[in-house]
Scaffold this active site. Structure first.
Site: not given
Lengths: 187, 272
Positions: A13, A40, A133
């Site tokens: 991310s 992401h 996550d």
């Protein structure tokens, strides 16, 4: 004990792109497994990310297609706004169901799905990021005999994601950025 | 649920659902379906697979919940604004030359796409001569769709999408807000027919100039995708358009020779 790697999944991310740009040029050209990038990112029609990563490696980089057969030495990027799941016959399935941990693609979703398909032959690597996550997914990967590594949180632009997996998930080891390419080349 | 056995469980549940309720999910992509079946099992805190199975088989109200939870009903108004921009500038103006426009939104879920199309038709001054058939396998989502309600926490996203899609009015012209809900204008709904339709087992029911089926086929395996493409082919007029999701393609289907890709996004035109 030497475990064969069939697929490496890298979750990232915020702050992970810089790491990938450093790691990709040092990967060897004949990797015996596929790499899947679950990142992401902002959605959009453009394929700037694919182009950018492609410019850093001789390996084939592509945004994956649904039902595509996973092939070794390819680097696949999950399209924005879809979850990626893996079918037992080693093809990709896409899914636009609810976001998980505010994310779609969700790293947890792909880790969990891949864990049951590849089992001991799965290796997962979690890079920089600022949400949780990947932590739940790391436990599922380990429960199925796979291996999980995280970027050293100290070296991460956003340390929360690898730190959280280290504390609350289940991981094998922490890797410094300089170690990642070597690590992948020897899987 | 132990993962090694969950594949087996899924097979058993799907066979039950087909036998007892007549819904055939056996041609659905397995990974996504399995995730949702296991997720529901965990969410509803069943203690054994046998109990879960018994509940699905014997309790038709619970089956309704099952159906709602394993089918994916995530949608938004003007999702993928570029697609709606193409619809507005390329596709609908061409259909505007027809005396009457019939559109099928297949797998419409809670209706957001159908209402989005209705708004564009209105702005192109075509709504009065259009009819949108919006269908889904799941009657519960159609009930929601027919209420024409949007939650206000989604308004910011929808308004941005609407602007990115080239909307020419104010998005706020299309709803009235009260408390946390917005009600879409009745005029939009007056040209939409919501109805159940199962793409797996039901037949063609009309001829259309435009079929939208976006992010539905990704849940089907190749043979079922082919079957559905044939259904669409039989439901589309010559020179009609088929619009798919950003990661879906007609390329591998048996009917692909009848179509050419338009310049705009994932939209194909039937040429023979």
């Amino acid at each position: 004990m030497e475990q064969r790697c069939e697929t490496l999944i890298i979750g990232g991310s915020a702050g992970s792109l810089d790491v990938l740009l450093k790691v990709l040029p040092d990967l060897k050209a004949d990797l015996a497994f596929a790499i899947i990038l679950v990142l992401h990112r902002k959605s959009g029609r453009d394929n700037m990310l694919t182009e950018l990563l492609r410019s850093k490696t001789g390996l084939r980089v592509k945004e994956l297609e649904e039902k595509e057969q996973i092939k070794a030495t390819n680097i696949y990027i999950v399209p924005p706004n879809y979850h990626l799941l893996i079918e037992n016959n080693r093809t990709f399935s896409l899914d636009v169901s609810e976001k998980v941990s505010f994310s779609r693609p969700s790293i947890d979703v792909t880790f969990e799905s891949a864990a049951e398909v590849f089992r001991e032959a799965l290796v997962c690597l979690l890079l920089s990021g600022s949400n949780s996550d990947g932590t739940d997914g790391s436990r599922k990967v380990k429960a199925n005999g796979g291996r999980v590594f995280v970027q050293n949180p100290i070296s991460a632009g956003s340390p929360f994601m690898p730190q959280n997996a280290k504390e609350h998930g289940n991981i094998d080891a922490v890797l410094n950025i300089e170690e990642i390419a070597e690590f992948i080349n020897h899987l | 649920m132990k993962s090694a056995r969950s594949d087996e469980f899924v097979d058993i549940v799907l066979a039950d659902v087909l036998e007892v309720y007549g819904y055939d999910f056996t041609g659905y992509s397995r990974a996504s379906l399995k995730r949702r079946i296991v997720r529901l099992y965990e969410m509803d805190k069943f203690v054994s697979f046998a109990e879960y199975r018994y509940r699905i088989r014997t309790d038709s109200n619970y089956f309704k919940r099952f159906l709602e939870e394993i089918t994916i009903n995530v949608t938004e108004m003007f999702r993928d604004p570029d697609f709606y921009r193409d619809l507005r500038t390329e596709i609908l103006p061409k259909l505007g030359t027809y005396p009457f426009i019939r559109i099928w939104v297949a797998g419409c879920s809670t209706g957001e796409e159908a209402y989005s199309v209705a708004i564009i038709l209105k702005e192109l001054n075509l709504l009065h001569k259009s009819l949108i058939y919006a269908t889904d396998i799941n009657s519960a989502v159609l009930e929601t769709a027919s209420k024409a309600i949007i939650s206000l926490n989604k308004l910011k996203l929808y308004t941005e999408n609407y602007i990115d899609a080239g909307g020419t009015a104010d998005f706020s012209d299309y709803y009235t807000a009260s408390y946390s809900l917005g009600k879409l204008k009745d005029e939009l709904k007056s040209k939409i027919i919501f109805s159940t339709h199962n793409l797996v087992t039901d037949n063609s029911f009309n001829e259309f100039q435009l079929i939208l089926c976006r992010n539905v086929l990704i849940y089907f395996d190749r043979p079922l995708q082919n079957q559905v493409f044939e259904l669409f082919d039989g439901s589309l007029e010559k020179f009609g358009y088929l619009a798919l999701g950003t990661k879906e393609t007609l390329d591998f289907s048996l009917v692909s020779n009848n179509y050419e890709r338009t310049g705009a996004g994932k939209i194909w035109r039937k040429i023979q």
